[in-house]
Design a protein around this motif. Sequence first.
Motif, PDB file in Angstrom:
ATOM      1  N   PHE A   5       2.183   2.833  -2.324  1.00 59.07           N
ATOM      2  CA  PHE A   5       1.945   3.743  -3.451  1.00 59.07           C
ATOM      3  C   PHE A   5       0.952   4.844  -3.107  1.00 59.07           C
ATOM      4  O   PHE A   5       1.064   5.963  -3.607  1.00 59.07           O
ATOM      5  N   VAL A   6      -0.005   4.552  -2.270  1.00 62.61           N
ATOM      6  CA  VAL A   6      -1.007   5.582  -1.944  1.00 62.61           C
ATOM      7  C   VAL A   6      -0.328   6.766  -1.270  1.00 62.61           C
ATOM      8  O   VAL A   6      -0.442   7.915  -1.725  1.00 62.61           O
ATOM      9  N   SER A  22      -6.820   7.229   1.283  1.00 64.29           N
ATOM     10  CA  SER A  22      -7.108   6.012   2.047  1.00 64.29           C
ATOM     11  C   SER A  22      -5.890   5.098   2.060  1.00 64.29           C
ATOM     12  O   SER A  22      -5.475   4.610   1.007  1.00 64.29           O
ATOM     13  N   ASP A  41       0.815  -1.229   0.000  1.00 67.80           N
ATOM     14  CA  ASP A  41       0.000   0.000   0.000  1.00 67.80           C
ATOM     15  C   ASP A  41       0.844   1.274   0.000  1.00 67.80           C
ATOM     16  O   ASP A  41       0.297   2.370   0.095  1.00 67.80           O
ATOM     17  N   LYS A  83      -0.766   4.546  -9.478  1.00 67.06           N
ATOM     18  CA  LYS A  83      -1.779   3.551  -9.128  1.00 67.06           C
ATOM     19  C   LYS A  83      -2.918   4.131  -8.297  1.00 67.06           C
ATOM     20  O   LYS A  83      -3.947   3.498  -8.120  1.00 67.06           O
ATOM     21  N   TYR A  84      -2.730   5.332  -7.769  1.00 63.49           N
ATOM     22  CA  TYR A  84      -3.794   5.960  -6.970  1.00 63.49           C
ATOM     23  C   TYR A  84      -4.135   7.340  -7.569  1.00 63.49           C
ATOM     24  O   TYR A  84      -5.214   7.546  -8.073  1.00 63.49           O
ATOM     25  N   TYR A  85      -3.173   8.250  -7.539  1.00 66.16           N
ATOM     26  CA  TYR A  85      -3.401   9.599  -8.052  1.00 66.16           C
ATOM     27  C   TYR A  85      -3.626   9.598  -9.564  1.00 66.16           C
ATOM     28  O   TYR A  85      -2.971   8.865 -10.294  1.00 66.16           O
TER      29      TYR A  85
END
Lengths: 280, 280
Positions: free
Chosen positions: B61-62, B221, B59, B255-257
């Motif tokens: 990467f978030v 998150s 996680d 992967k998130y933004y």
Amino acid sequence: MDMELWYTEKQTPNFGITAKIGKTLHHEQTEFQTLDVIETKQFGNMLVLDGMVMTTDKDEFVYHEMLTHVGMFTHPEPKRVLVIGGGDGGAIREVLKHPSVETATLCEIDRRVIEVSQKYFPEIAGKLTDLRVEIKVEDGIKHIEANPGKYDVILVDSTEPVGPAVGLFQKPFYQGIYEALRPGGVMVAQTESPWFNRELISQVYRDISGIFPITRLYTASIPTYPSGLWSFTLGSKEMDPLQVEESRFTPLETKYYHPGMHHALFQLPRFVSELLEQEG
Amino acid sequence: MDMELWYTEKQTPNFGITAKIGKTLHHEQTEFQTLDVIETKQFGNMLVLDGMVMTTDKDEFVYHEMLTHVGMFTHPEPKRVLVIGGGDGGAIREVLKHPSVETATLCEIDRRVIEVSQKYFPEIAGKLTDLRVEIKVEDGIKHIEANPGKYDVILVDSTEPVGPAVGLFQKPFYQGIYEALRPGGVMVAQTESPWFNRELISQVYRDISGIFPITRLYTASIPTYPSGLWSFTLGSKEMDPLQVEESRFTPLETKYYHPGMHHALFQLPRFVSELLEQEG
């Protein structure tokens, strides 16, 4: 020194949360599941079904507001609303904030969830006595089969996809919901964690997309739910939630949802939107 | 049957996470803190400083994307970027995705965090050998005092506000950052959980608002961080992140933004935006 008691939930076989607790307020095996209420120091009273956290005093507002208001504001004038599951009454409480609502039907298979919630979660279940509320203690699948073309909005407030709720994550159920909705109808279902339930989310999104002309997924942050990030899948017969105009929103007292986030919600993290693009 | 080992972190005195683990890969007491690397079954390798999860393979990467890209895209052309803390190298990796960057300076007080991350987290720390990267093993507070008017973007990638990081949550530090930024400069700091660190968020937001003409908070998150919801506070000398135009965004592998969420991020849950309205 007092003994320290902790409740630990394995949210996956390899990960979980742990919460310091006071008294266990209630424990029973109902006809359908085990039902516990425990006092936690961090989140207040916690409702646990079959060993999984369903709701807590302190963070319940996120789940109940986010399950309810996105779909309710997507429909132009929801009068008849059905909540399937949701025996704690939190979704019904949010539904009743919309002035257009004439009847809010709760269809909960387990009478004991309703009764125990009324006793230990008065802030959540307190609106179940409202005159607009109709309570049906029955199987949600049978209820929608028996009521074609009746509802404007249907909210699926289920437990996890094990035990009594397995059928609530399957395509025939969503087809039944489509038929139980009036023209212009909208459904929203809770669809688990984008971190821990990737295949389920992909499957449900494909299934709902195969039935409803418009399908959208959004998320919310819920600390006591697995991974802290939760998804909701919306199916709509006519109105795209992205097209809802600002003038539609009536003011509501809320702690998480507000109309300003109604469109922003659909800007999903990339790893979440990628779940919706996979081939079946 | 094999023995089961679990790592439990109390994120507050009353709540925590628990993760099934394999081997403990590393344990030491550095000059500044205890440093552990453990193998978890759910999130891969996990870096733990003073008993608090800093990052995991699955996680990370978030946190790293969200700490970095919102501020980087708010600045029109970030050339010199400073990361304070962040010895795992994840923020530096994200900074280097922006083609305008000429130098990315890492200022980490604890050399061992860098060295251990390079050994056990190659996906995170792998870009620390990039030719544009300059590593300073020193106190972030002293570094900014010694470098007025040097940077375009400063990212504060600190540990929790205990131990070596206490000073990184105080107003004189943010004043120092303001002075270390060139005209048009932007800072972003990680500012903890809106559920568990309410007073800290209010205080930091007031402090940064008292120094920078534009202050904005956003969330992301992160499953292994307390409550699963994390906040970031941005201070900007000129550009409002809400005014950034679409044409500014260059494509990035993330992967998130994604640029579509750049404005949506500021539509905060109501209970979060209320933290920013309180009187000091």
